[in-house]
Structures are given as structure tokens and as C-alpha cells.
Design a protein around this motif. Structure first.
Motif, PDB file in Angstrom:
ATOM      1  N   MET A  56       6.806 -11.956  -0.215  1.00 20.56           N
ATOM      2  CA  MET A  56       7.025 -10.899   0.787  1.00 20.56           C
ATOM      3  C   MET A  56       7.015  -9.508   0.134  1.00 20.56           C
ATOM      4  O   MET A  56       6.676  -8.524   0.774  1.00 20.56           O
ATOM      5  CB  MET A  56       8.337 -11.126   1.534  1.00 20.56           C
ATOM      6  N   GLY A  57       7.366  -9.433  -1.138  1.00 20.61           N
ATOM      7  CA  GLY A  57       7.374  -8.159  -1.837  1.00 20.61           C
ATOM      8  C   GLY A  57       6.028  -7.767  -2.418  1.00 20.61           C
ATOM      9  O   GLY A  57       5.881  -6.677  -2.984  1.00 20.61           O
ATOM     10  N   THR A  58       5.041  -8.644  -2.260  1.00 23.46           N
ATOM     11  CA  THR A  58       3.708  -8.360  -2.792  1.00 23.46           C
ATOM     12  C   THR A  58       3.127  -7.121  -2.115  1.00 23.46           C
ATOM     13  O   THR A  58       3.050  -7.046  -0.889  1.00 23.46           O
ATOM     14  CB  THR A  58       2.764  -9.561  -2.560  1.00 23.46           C
ATOM     15  N   LYS A  59       2.734  -6.162  -2.932  1.00 23.47           N
ATOM     16  CA  LYS A  59       2.153  -4.933  -2.387  1.00 23.47           C
ATOM     17  C   LYS A  59       0.719  -5.205  -1.946  1.00 23.47           C
ATOM     18  O   LYS A  59      -0.066  -5.783  -2.693  1.00 23.47           O
ATOM     19  CB  LYS A  59       2.202  -3.827  -3.422  1.00 23.47           C
ATOM     20  N   VAL A  60       0.406  -4.784  -0.743  1.00 22.60           N
ATOM     21  CA  VAL A  60      -0.931  -4.971  -0.197  1.00 22.60           C
ATOM     22  C   VAL A  60      -1.771  -3.732  -0.500  1.00 22.60           C
ATOM     23  O   VAL A  60      -2.882  -3.834  -1.008  1.00 22.60           O
ATOM     24  CB  VAL A  60      -0.882  -5.253   1.318  1.00 22.60           C
ATOM     25  N   PHE A  61      -1.227  -2.565  -0.176  1.00 22.12           N
ATOM     26  CA  PHE A  61      -1.836  -1.295  -0.564  1.00 22.12           C
ATOM     27  C   PHE A  61      -0.761  -0.223  -0.530  1.00 22.12           C
ATOM     28  O   PHE A  61       0.085  -0.218   0.351  1.00 22.12           O
ATOM     29  CB  PHE A  61      -3.042  -0.920   0.324  1.00 22.12           C
ATOM     30  N   GLY A  62      -0.758   0.624  -1.521  1.00 19.63           N
ATOM     31  CA  GLY A  62       0.272   1.655  -1.620  1.00 19.63           C
ATOM     32  C   GLY A  62       1.655   1.030  -1.675  1.00 19.63           C
ATOM     33  O   GLY A  62       1.890   0.087  -2.418  1.00 19.63           O
ATOM     34  N   ASN A  63       2.570   1.567  -0.876  1.00 17.03           N
ATOM     35  CA  ASN A  63       3.927   1.014  -0.788  1.00 17.03           C
ATOM     36  C   ASN A  63       4.066  -0.002   0.344  1.00 17.03           C
ATOM     37  O   ASN A  63       5.176  -0.403   0.681  1.00 17.03           O
ATOM     38  CB  ASN A  63       4.946   2.139  -0.596  1.00 17.03           C
ATOM     39  N   ILE A  64       2.965  -0.404   0.925  1.00 17.04           N
ATOM     40  CA  ILE A  64       2.974  -1.379   2.026  1.00 17.04           C
ATOM     41  C   ILE A  64       2.957  -2.781   1.420  1.00 17.04           C
ATOM     42  O   ILE A  64       2.029  -3.145   0.694  1.00 17.04           O
ATOM     43  CB  ILE A  64       1.751  -1.186   2.947  1.00 17.04           C
ATOM     44  N   ASN A  65       3.988  -3.565   1.763  1.00 17.17           N
ATOM     45  CA  ASN A  65       4.037  -4.939   1.246  1.00 17.17           C
ATOM     46  C   ASN A  65       3.899  -5.946   2.391  1.00 17.17           C
ATOM     47  O   ASN A  65       3.851  -5.584   3.561  1.00 17.17           O
ATOM     48  CB  ASN A  65       5.305  -5.183   0.422  1.00 17.17           C
ATOM     49  N   VAL A  66       3.825  -7.202   2.040  1.00 17.10           N
ATOM     50  CA  VAL A  66       3.641  -8.275   3.021  1.00 17.10           C
ATOM     51  C   VAL A  66       4.789  -8.291   4.031  1.00 17.10           C
ATOM     52  O   VAL A  66       4.568  -8.479   5.227  1.00 17.10           O
ATOM     53  CB  VAL A  66       3.508  -9.642   2.309  1.00 17.10           C
ATOM     54  N   ALA A  67       6.013  -8.074   3.591  1.00 13.83           N
ATOM     55  CA  ALA A  67       7.177  -8.090   4.490  1.00 13.83           C
ATOM     56  C   ALA A  67       7.051  -7.019   5.569  1.00 13.83           C
ATOM     57  O   ALA A  67       7.346  -7.278   6.737  1.00 13.83           O
ATOM     58  CB  ALA A  67       8.461  -7.889   3.702  1.00 13.83           C
ATOM     59  N   LEU A  68       6.618  -5.827   5.197  1.00 14.43           N
ATOM     60  CA  LEU A  68       6.455  -4.762   6.185  1.00 14.43           C
ATOM     61  C   LEU A  68       5.372  -5.122   7.196  1.00 14.43           C
ATOM     62  O   LEU A  68       5.547  -4.919   8.405  1.00 14.43           O
ATOM     63  CB  LEU A  68       6.120  -3.440   5.488  1.00 14.43           C
ATOM     64  N   ILE A  69       4.300  -5.697   6.717  1.00 17.11           N
ATOM     65  CA  ILE A  69       3.219  -6.111   7.634  1.00 17.11           C
ATOM     66  C   ILE A  69       3.724  -7.192   8.574  1.00 17.11           C
ATOM     67  O   ILE A  69       3.493  -7.133   9.793  1.00 17.11           O
ATOM     68  CB  ILE A  69       1.985  -6.570   6.844  1.00 17.11           C
ATOM     69  N   PHE A  70       4.437  -8.203   8.041  1.00 23.35           N
ATOM     70  CA  PHE A  70       5.009  -9.244   8.900  1.00 23.35           C
ATOM     71  C   PHE A  70       5.956  -8.639   9.939  1.00 23.35           C
ATOM     72  O   PHE A  70       5.936  -9.032  11.107  1.00 23.35           O
ATOM     73  CB  PHE A  70       5.776 -10.276   8.060  1.00 23.35           C
ATOM     74  N   GLY A  71       6.793  -7.708   9.505  1.00 19.87           N
ATOM     75  CA  GLY A  71       7.734  -7.072  10.426  1.00 19.87           C
ATOM     76  C   GLY A  71       7.022  -6.325  11.530  1.00 19.87           C
ATOM     77  O   GLY A  71       7.397  -6.416  12.713  1.00 19.87           O
ATOM     78  N   LEU A  72       5.985  -5.583  11.182  1.00 28.41           N
ATOM     79  CA  LEU A  72       5.223  -4.861  12.205  1.00 28.41           C
ATOM     80  C   LEU A  72       4.483  -5.820  13.136  1.00 28.41           C
ATOM     81  O   LEU A  72       4.356  -5.565  14.338  1.00 28.41           O
ATOM     82  CB  LEU A  72       4.246  -3.885  11.541  1.00 28.41           C
ATOM     83  N   LEU A  73       4.030  -6.936  12.583  1.00 27.24           N
ATOM     84  CA  LEU A  73       3.361  -7.935  13.425  1.00 27.24           C
ATOM     85  C   LEU A  73       4.320  -8.569  14.435  1.00 27.24           C
ATOM     86  O   LEU A  73       3.887  -9.064  15.480  1.00 27.24           O
ATOM     87  CB  LEU A  73       2.688  -8.996  12.562  1.00 27.24           C
ATOM     88  N   GLN A  74       5.620  -8.554  14.138  1.00 27.28           N
ATOM     89  CA  GLN A  74       6.606  -9.024  15.123  1.00 27.28           C
ATOM     90  C   GLN A  74       6.526  -8.166  16.379  1.00 27.28           C
ATOM     91  O   GLN A  74       6.552  -8.667  17.496  1.00 27.28           O
ATOM     92  CB  GLN A  74       8.015  -8.987  14.540  1.00 27.28           C
TER      93      GLN A  74
END
Length: 109
Positions: A56-74
């Protein structure tokens, strides 16, 4: 017959109506699986956040990580479900509910 007795008999008549039972069946056939799917998706997010911290802490790009993407997808999935339900209700529930309402209103005139 009092107004209260009349109201309760109308409600009992509606509930016993085959069309009303079909309306309830259609609603449940959509709502229960969608609720289960959303809860599973949400619990996946919670479980991944608790036990797959590295992923979940894996950075996708910049400071955006998998957890943030999952949270936004909620949020996206919540709005998507609301949109899908409104389309489903408009096509499958509302016409039947209108038929039931007009049938009851016609009897009470």
C-alpha cells in the motif's frame, strides 16, 4: 371503519400484491449483491492497509501511493454504485412502482 383501519388494510393489501412482491424481489436482487460487493471491496482496502503496508505504501508516481489510489477509488465506486442504482431503479423499479401506485389510487377513488 376508522381512517387508521382503512390505512392499515390498504398497506396489507399492497404488501400481499404479487406486483409488490416482485418489486421487493427486484430491489433485493440488485441491492444485496451490490452491498456485498462494496463491503468486500471496502474490507479489502482495510485489510490491505493493515497487513500489506509495504504494498500500500508503494509509490506509483510522485507522492501518490497505492493506498491513496485505493482510498480515492472508494469514493469513485460509491458514486458509481449510486449512478448504477439510479439507472436500475429508473428502468426496473420505477415502472412497476408506478403501476402499483396507480392501481391503488384507482381503487381508492
Amino acid at each position: 371503519m376508522t381512517a387508521r383501519q382503512h390505512d392499515s388494510s390498504v398497506y396489507e393489501e399492497i404488501q400481499a400484491n404479487d406486483q409488490f412482491q416482485e418489486l421487493k424481489r427486484r430491489f433485493r436482487a440488485w441491492a444485496f449483491p451490490m452491498t456485498a460487493a462494496f463491503l468486500a471491496w471496502y474490507l479489502l482496502y482495510v485489510i490491505m492497509s493493515a497487513w500489506a503496508r509495504d504494498f500500500m505504501g508503494t509509490k506509483v508516481f510522485g507522492n501518490i501511493n497505492v493506498a491513496l489510489i485505493f482510498g480515492l477509488l472508494q469514493f469513485v465506486s460509491t458514486f458509481g454504485i449510486a449512478w448504477a442504482y439510479s439507472r436500475f431503479a429508473e428502468k426496473k423499479l420505477d415502472p412497476l412502482a408506478d403501476e402499483i401506485r396507480h392501481g391503488i389510487e384507482g381503487k381508492n377513488e
